[in-house]
Design an enzyme around this catalytic site. Structure first.
Site, PDB file in Angstrom:
ATOM      1  N   GLU A 213      -6.280  -4.809   0.598  1.00  0.00           N
ATOM      2  CA  GLU A 213      -7.061  -3.474  -0.084  1.00  0.00           C
ATOM      3  C   GLU A 213      -7.903  -3.447  -0.663  1.00  0.00           C
ATOM      4  O   GLU A 213      -9.163  -2.807   0.020  1.00  0.00           O
ATOM      5  CB  GLU A 213      -5.906  -2.185  -0.020  1.00  0.00           C
ATOM      6  CG  GLU A 213      -4.401  -1.358   0.409  1.00  0.00           C
ATOM      7  CD  GLU A 213      -3.705  -2.591   0.459  1.00  0.00           C
ATOM      8  OE1 GLU A 213      -3.815  -3.831   0.134  1.00  0.00           O
ATOM      9  OE2 GLU A 213      -2.616  -2.251   0.549  1.00  0.00           O
TER      10      GLU A 213
ATOM     11  N   CYS B  22      -4.263  -0.647  -5.995  1.00  0.00           N
ATOM     12  CA  CYS B  22      -4.806  -0.576  -5.000  1.00  0.00           C
ATOM     13  C   CYS B  22      -5.415   1.246  -4.360  1.00  0.00           C
ATOM     14  O   CYS B  22      -6.331   1.965  -3.743  1.00  0.00           O
ATOM     15  CB  CYS B  22      -4.117  -0.912  -3.507  1.00  0.00           C
ATOM     16  SG  CYS B  22      -4.560  -3.061  -3.618  1.00  0.00           S
TER      17      CYS B  22
ATOM     18  N   CYS C 206      -0.310  -0.956  -3.066  1.00  0.00           N
ATOM     19  CA  CYS C 206      -0.027  -0.680  -4.802  1.00  0.00           C
ATOM     20  C   CYS C 206      -0.669   0.174  -5.250  1.00  0.00           C
ATOM     21  O   CYS C 206      -1.687   0.640  -4.667  1.00  0.00           O
ATOM     22  CB  CYS C 206      -0.076  -2.202  -5.046  1.00  0.00           C
ATOM     23  SG  CYS C 206      -1.150  -2.892  -5.455  1.00  0.00           S
TER      24      CYS C 206
ATOM     25  N   CYS D  79      -4.985  -8.383  -3.205  1.00  0.00           N
ATOM     26  CA  CYS D  79      -4.192  -6.908  -1.719  1.00  0.00           C
ATOM     27  C   CYS D  79      -5.639  -7.332  -1.252  1.00  0.00           C
ATOM     28  O   CYS D  79      -6.520  -7.157  -1.255  1.00  0.00           O
ATOM     29  CB  CYS D  79      -4.135  -6.265  -2.538  1.00  0.00           C
ATOM     30  SG  CYS D  79      -2.276  -5.924  -3.727  1.00  0.00           S
TER      31      CYS D  79
END
Ligand code: THU
Length: 131
Positions: free
Chosen positions: A58, A92, A89, A56
């Site tokens: 992040e 993260c 998510c 991701c």
């Protein structure tokens, strides 16, 4: 200590989104992480043909920042083409709870970036795993 420029951070996340590598989902996410000293670290999602290896935006921003020696974070902006924006998510959230527990999380729809919602990391993951 410089203040948090929400719109500046969202603009940095929008710039990062352009470098997303998302050939499978075509869902492009950008993130911008603000350090205590005012540095902004950008990240975007990177996907793999082995889907589970995807990372991701992040986490890319956080890992970049940590491995550049930044340890103190004030805010992260996340932009994605989703109504209301995409909240981080679970994976993260766990990493944010460990390494950026005091950061404000700004989430915006990349098509309407002037409207952003903010969350605390604690609110996103109230009882994180701690070792
Ligand atoms: N994704 C992120 O980069 N951040 C989020 O907060 C949600 C999901 C990515 C992972 C994958 O590349 C794509 O979005 C679809 O799940």
């Amino acid at each position: 200590m410089p203040g948090i420029n929400k719109h500046g951070l969202i603009r940095a996340a929008l710039a990062a989104q352009k470098h997303a590598v998302a050939p499978y989902s075509r869902f492009r996410v950008g993130a911008a992480l603000l350090t205590r000293s005012g540095t902004i670290m950008q990240g975007a999602n990177v996907e793999s043909a082995s889907y589970g290896l995807t990372c991701c935006a992040e986490r890319i921003a956080l890992f970049k920042a940590l491995t550049d020696g930044h340890t103190d974070f004030r805010a992260i902006a996340v932009v994605a083409p989703l109504a209301g924006g995409a909240t981080p998510c679970g994976a993260c959230r766990q990493l944010l709870a460990e390494y950026a527990p005091k950061a404000l999380v700004w989430v915006a729809d990349s098509r309407k970036p002037q409207r952003a919602r903010s969350y605390s990391v604690k609110e996103l993951l109230p009882i994180s795993f701690k070792f």
